[in-house]
Design a protein around this motif. Structure first.
Motif, PDB file in Angstrom:
ATOM      1  N   GLU A  17      41.000  44.395  54.610  1.00  0.00           N
ATOM      2  CA  GLU A  17      39.808  43.602  54.324  1.00  0.00           C
ATOM      3  C   GLU A  17      39.482  42.652  55.480  1.00  0.00           C
ATOM      4  O   GLU A  17      38.319  42.470  55.825  1.00  0.00           O
ATOM      5  CB  GLU A  17      39.988  42.835  53.017  1.00  0.00           C
ATOM      6  N   GLU A  18      40.512  42.086  56.117  1.00  0.00           N
ATOM      7  CA  GLU A  18      40.283  41.228  57.278  1.00  0.00           C
ATOM      8  C   GLU A  18      39.681  42.026  58.431  1.00  0.00           C
ATOM      9  O   GLU A  18      38.760  41.561  59.099  1.00  0.00           O
ATOM     10  CB  GLU A  18      41.592  40.579  57.719  1.00  0.00           C
ATOM     11  N   VAL A  19      40.209  43.217  58.662  1.00  0.00           N
ATOM     12  CA  VAL A  19      39.694  44.080  59.732  1.00  0.00           C
ATOM     13  C   VAL A  19      38.236  44.435  59.459  1.00  0.00           C
ATOM     14  O   VAL A  19      37.395  44.373  60.354  1.00  0.00           O
ATOM     15  CB  VAL A  19      40.564  45.345  59.881  1.00  0.00           C
ATOM     16  N   ALA A  20      37.932  44.810  58.227  1.00  0.00           N
ATOM     17  CA  ALA A  20      36.562  45.188  57.881  1.00  0.00           C
ATOM     18  C   ALA A  20      35.589  44.041  58.162  1.00  0.00           C
ATOM     19  O   ALA A  20      34.488  44.265  58.675  1.00  0.00           O
ATOM     20  CB  ALA A  20      36.486  45.613  56.412  1.00  0.00           C
ATOM     21  N   GLN A  21      36.000  42.820  57.864  1.00  0.00           N
ATOM     22  CA  GLN A  21      35.143  41.662  58.120  1.00  0.00           C
ATOM     23  C   GLN A  21      35.035  41.359  59.615  1.00  0.00           C
ATOM     24  O   GLN A  21      33.973  41.013  60.118  1.00  0.00           O
ATOM     25  CB  GLN A  21      35.661  40.438  57.381  1.00  0.00           C
ATOM     26  N   ALA A  22      36.131  41.482  60.331  1.00  0.00           N
ATOM     27  CA  ALA A  22      36.162  41.133  61.750  1.00  0.00           C
ATOM     28  C   ALA A  22      35.450  42.155  62.635  1.00  0.00           C
ATOM     29  O   ALA A  22      35.092  41.834  63.769  1.00  0.00           O
ATOM     30  CB  ALA A  22      37.613  40.963  62.205  1.00  0.00           C
ATOM     31  N   LEU A  23      35.249  43.363  62.152  1.00  0.00           N
ATOM     32  CA  LEU A  23      34.586  44.391  62.963  1.00  0.00           C
ATOM     33  C   LEU A  23      33.189  43.968  63.397  1.00  0.00           C
ATOM     34  O   LEU A  23      32.769  44.250  64.516  1.00  0.00           O
ATOM     35  CB  LEU A  23      34.514  45.713  62.193  1.00  0.00           C
ATOM     36  N   GLY A  24      32.473  43.285  62.529  1.00  0.00           N
ATOM     37  CA  GLY A  24      31.130  42.836  62.873  1.00  0.00           C
ATOM     38  C   GLY A  24      31.146  41.826  64.003  1.00  0.00           C
ATOM     39  O   GLY A  24      30.344  41.915  64.938  1.00  0.00           O
ATOM     40  N   ASP A  25      32.077  40.880  63.943  1.00  0.00           N
ATOM     41  CA  ASP A  25      32.162  39.854  64.982  1.00  0.00           C
ATOM     42  C   ASP A  25      32.614  40.440  66.322  1.00  0.00           C
ATOM     43  O   ASP A  25      32.067  40.112  67.363  1.00  0.00           O
ATOM     44  CB  ASP A  25      33.132  38.748  64.571  1.00  0.00           C
ATOM     45  N   ARG A  26      33.620  41.289  66.279  1.00  0.00           N
ATOM     46  CA  ARG A  26      34.209  41.801  67.520  1.00  0.00           C
ATOM     47  C   ARG A  26      33.384  42.906  68.153  1.00  0.00           C
ATOM     48  O   ARG A  26      33.220  42.965  69.351  1.00  0.00           O
ATOM     49  CB  ARG A  26      35.621  42.299  67.235  1.00  0.00           C
ATOM     50  N   PHE A  27      32.856  43.814  67.319  1.00  0.00           N
ATOM     51  CA  PHE A  27      32.191  45.004  67.853  1.00  0.00           C
ATOM     52  C   PHE A  27      30.708  45.099  67.503  1.00  0.00           C
ATOM     53  O   PHE A  27      30.052  46.070  67.871  1.00  0.00           O
ATOM     54  CB  PHE A  27      32.903  46.270  67.360  1.00  0.00           C
ATOM     55  N   GLY A  28      30.211  44.144  66.748  1.00  0.00           N
ATOM     56  CA  GLY A  28      28.799  44.182  66.387  1.00  0.00           C
ATOM     57  C   GLY A  28      28.459  45.275  65.388  1.00  0.00           C
ATOM     58  O   GLY A  28      27.324  45.742  65.331  1.00  0.00           O
ATOM     59  N   VAL A  29      29.437  45.681  64.581  1.00  0.00           N
ATOM     60  CA  VAL A  29      29.214  46.717  63.573  1.00  0.00           C
ATOM     61  C   VAL A  29      28.258  46.161  62.527  1.00  0.00           C
ATOM     62  O   VAL A  29      28.504  45.110  61.941  1.00  0.00           O
ATOM     63  CB  VAL A  29      30.546  47.145  62.923  1.00  0.00           C
ATOM     64  N   ARG A  30      27.151  46.857  62.325  1.00  0.00           N
ATOM     65  CA  ARG A  30      26.136  46.384  61.382  1.00  0.00           C
ATOM     66  C   ARG A  30      26.359  46.924  59.975  1.00  0.00           C
ATOM     67  O   ARG A  30      26.110  46.253  58.991  1.00  0.00           O
ATOM     68  CB  ARG A  30      24.747  46.785  61.877  1.00  0.00           C
ATOM     69  N   GLU A  31      26.804  48.150  59.876  1.00  0.00           N
ATOM     70  CA  GLU A  31      27.020  48.771  58.564  1.00  0.00           C
ATOM     71  C   GLU A  31      28.373  48.349  58.013  1.00  0.00           C
ATOM     72  O   GLU A  31      29.368  48.329  58.741  1.00  0.00           O
ATOM     73  CB  GLU A  31      26.975  50.293  58.701  1.00  0.00           C
TER      74      GLU A  31
END
Length: 81
Positions: A17-31
């Motif tokens: 769950e932490e990784v899923a949330q952090a993906l947007g900040d680190r990689f700009g994942v929108r979906e």
């Protein structure tokens, strides 16, 4: 449009769950990535489960090595789908 997917394997639900949330900040994942439980073959114990973070990369802008290193920060790894 391609159907590129990445699978990040994590040791527990909290890490996934932490990784899923952090993906947007680190990689700009929108979906929103999907977090799913993956019971190991032949194991009935919930402790023997891995957690997967599934994300689509239709534009193919995510670097596989960077994702693997990122997952490693939570003792996980990137797996080929």
């Amino acid at each position: 449009m391609s159907d590129v997917r990445h699978v990040l394997v994590l040791p527990d639900r909290d890490a996934a769950e932490e990784v899923a949330q952090a993906l947007g900040d680190r990689f700009g994942v929108r979906e929103e990535p999907r977090v799913v439980r993956d019971a190991l073959a032949g194991e009935d114990d919930a402790e023997d489960a891995q957690w997967l973070v599934l994300l689509r990369d239709e534009e193919e802008h995510l670097d596989a090595a960077a994702l693997d290193e990122f997952a490693g920060e939570w003792e996980g790894w990137r797996e080929e789908p």
